[in-house]
Design a protein around this motif. Structure first.
Motif, PDB file in Angstrom:
ATOM      1  N   LEU A  75      14.795 -45.725  32.469  1.00  0.00           N
ATOM      2  CA  LEU A  75      15.900 -44.838  33.249  1.00  0.00           C
ATOM      3  C   LEU A  75      16.780 -44.179  32.067  1.00  0.00           C
ATOM      4  O   LEU A  75      17.490 -44.887  31.207  1.00  0.00           O
ATOM      5  CB  LEU A  75      16.802 -45.524  34.293  1.00  0.00           C
ATOM      6  N   GLY A 108      11.644 -43.136  35.345  1.00  0.00           N
ATOM      7  CA  GLY A 108      12.723 -42.554  36.488  1.00  0.00           C
ATOM      8  C   GLY A 108      13.281 -41.196  35.666  1.00  0.00           C
ATOM      9  O   GLY A 108      13.603 -40.929  34.774  1.00  0.00           O
ATOM     10  N   LEU A 249      22.223 -44.574  39.203  1.00  0.00           N
ATOM     11  CA  LEU A 249      21.113 -45.317  38.609  1.00  0.00           C
ATOM     12  C   LEU A 249      20.314 -46.218  39.557  1.00  0.00           C
ATOM     13  O   LEU A 249      19.306 -46.582  39.470  1.00  0.00           O
ATOM     14  CB  LEU A 249      21.781 -45.901  37.562  1.00  0.00           C
ATOM     15  N   ARG A 252      17.763 -44.816  41.424  1.00  0.00           N
ATOM     16  CA  ARG A 252      17.073 -44.527  40.767  1.00  0.00           C
ATOM     17  C   ARG A 252      16.002 -45.759  40.982  1.00  0.00           C
ATOM     18  O   ARG A 252      14.726 -45.828  40.860  1.00  0.00           O
ATOM     19  CB  ARG A 252      17.200 -44.174  39.404  1.00  0.00           C
ATOM     20  N   ASP A 255      14.417 -46.128  44.333  1.00  0.00           N
ATOM     21  CA  ASP A 255      13.577 -45.098  44.522  1.00  0.00           C
ATOM     22  C   ASP A 255      11.974 -45.688  43.809  1.00  0.00           C
ATOM     23  O   ASP A 255      11.088 -45.380  44.340  1.00  0.00           O
ATOM     24  CB  ASP A 255      13.909 -43.665  44.312  1.00  0.00           C
ATOM     25  N   SER A 263       9.828 -39.998  42.863  1.00  0.00           N
ATOM     26  CA  SER A 263      10.690 -40.857  41.972  1.00  0.00           C
ATOM     27  C   SER A 263      10.456 -41.134  40.569  1.00  0.00           C
ATOM     28  O   SER A 263      11.446 -41.641  39.757  1.00  0.00           O
ATOM     29  CB  SER A 263      10.786 -42.337  42.800  1.00  0.00           C
ATOM     30  N   ARG A 264       9.114 -40.760  40.323  1.00  0.00           N
ATOM     31  CA  ARG A 264       8.880 -40.544  38.745  1.00  0.00           C
ATOM     32  C   ARG A 264       8.946 -39.383  38.099  1.00  0.00           C
ATOM     33  O   ARG A 264       8.685 -38.450  38.694  1.00  0.00           O
ATOM     34  CB  ARG A 264       7.587 -41.104  38.633  1.00  0.00           C
TER      35      ARG A 264
END
Length: 312
Positions: A75, A108, A249, A252, A255, A263-264
């Motif tokens: 992330l 993410g 976060l 994220r 997801d 989500s990616r």
């Protein structure tokens, strides 16, 4: 398991990627953010690494996060997507996949221009207005001040946030300025606002954590106070510890674990990015709305930009 209930799926590691700063206090703030997030989600394994200026490096962080993990959820703790988000992190992930074939890496999105960030800016603006002698939005200019990038998409996200801030409030004037790379700069925007009669100006830095640039911003505002003694200035601070950042976060994570569509980050594994890298350019991702990542085959038609890294 549901990421929002305080538990991550078994053997998942969350790797938070900070930009990193030459100013160690900025790196310490990111580490403190991670400590607070761990306290908020005690069932999660949360690690941190930095793109530059601070250990552990992005490469080392990815390899370490993979140890004992079935999946690593990567992330970016970054507001806008430019070269770091679109090229450097995906390339590092590819190298980590080659070194750790038994671990799945999911990448993410960055924090993005979104309603939770807008809520933070609105709250900061209200607080700044309350600090003024005459909190009149019709005579108070607002300047959203960001890092600046050679990636027009990143700058466009800043422009969107400035427009949203104006749409959601009573200020007739919400301008955009940058600390480097692109224009306009803070001093020029202040000059324009002074010329049209603004008697007060609120500067809202669009930064998560402190660093050399945040220190420079506060020095600039002090110089502007001396240059424009009839204008009342107030300057907000960075906002990386606000509750909305933690919540974004956590969303994220949820997801990625649920396999939610989109989500990616599309730059992960994107052939468009590979061509841009081979040409030595940055990577614009305005193509992501095309179905199935269909890209024009000829490099000549790729909208690319040179990457200029601005030290934090």
């Amino acid at each position: 398991m549901n990421a929002m209930n305080g538990m991550t799926a078994s053997h998942d590691t969350i790797l938070l990627v900070g930009h990193g700063s030459r100013e160690e206090s900025g790196n310490e703030e990111i580490r403190e953010f991670v400590a607070q997030w761990r306290a908020r989600q005690p069932g999660w394994r949360i690690e941190v690494c930095f793109i530059e200026f601070a250990p552990p490096s992005l490469h080392d962080g990815l390899i370490a996060a993979a140890q004992g993990s079935r999946r690593v959820l990567v992330l970016p703790l970054i507001l806008n997507a430019a070269g770091h988000v679109k090229m450097e992190i995906p390339e590092a992930i590819e190298h980590a996949r080659a070194h750790c074939p038994g671990t799945e890496f999911l990448y993410g999105p960055h924090l993005t221009a979104c309603d939770p960030i807008l809520a933070i800016l609105k709250r900061r603006l209200r607080k700044a207005m309350n600090a003024l002698d005459m909190p009149d939005p019709t005579t108070t200019g607002v300047i959203l001040l960001g890092r600046g990038s050679s990636d027009r998409g990143a700058n466009g996200d800043m422009a969107k946030m400035a427009r949203w801030l104006q749409e959601e409030g009573d200020h007739e004037l919400v301008d955009l300025a940058f600390t480097g790379i692109t224009f306009p700069r803070l001093e020029r925007v202040v000059q324009r606002q002074a010329l049209i009669g603004m008697t007060q100006i609120v500067v809202l830095p669009y930064y998560l954590y402190t660093g050399t640039l945040m220190q420079r911003i506060h020095r600039q505002v002090e110089h502007l106070r001396a240059q424009y003694p009839r204008i009342r200035f107030t300057c907000s601070t960075h906002f990386g510890f606000e509750g909305e950042i933690f919540a974004l976060l956590e969303q994220r994570v949820a997801d990625l674990q649920a396999g939610t569509p989109d989500s990616r980050l599309p730059c992960d594994g994107c052939s468009y990015r590979e061509i841009a890298h081979d040409l030595g350019h940055g990577h614009s991702h305005e193509h992501t709305h095309q179905p199935a990542h269909a890209h024009a085959p000829a490099p000549a038609v790729i909208p690319v930009h040179p990457v200029e890294a601005l030290p934090a």
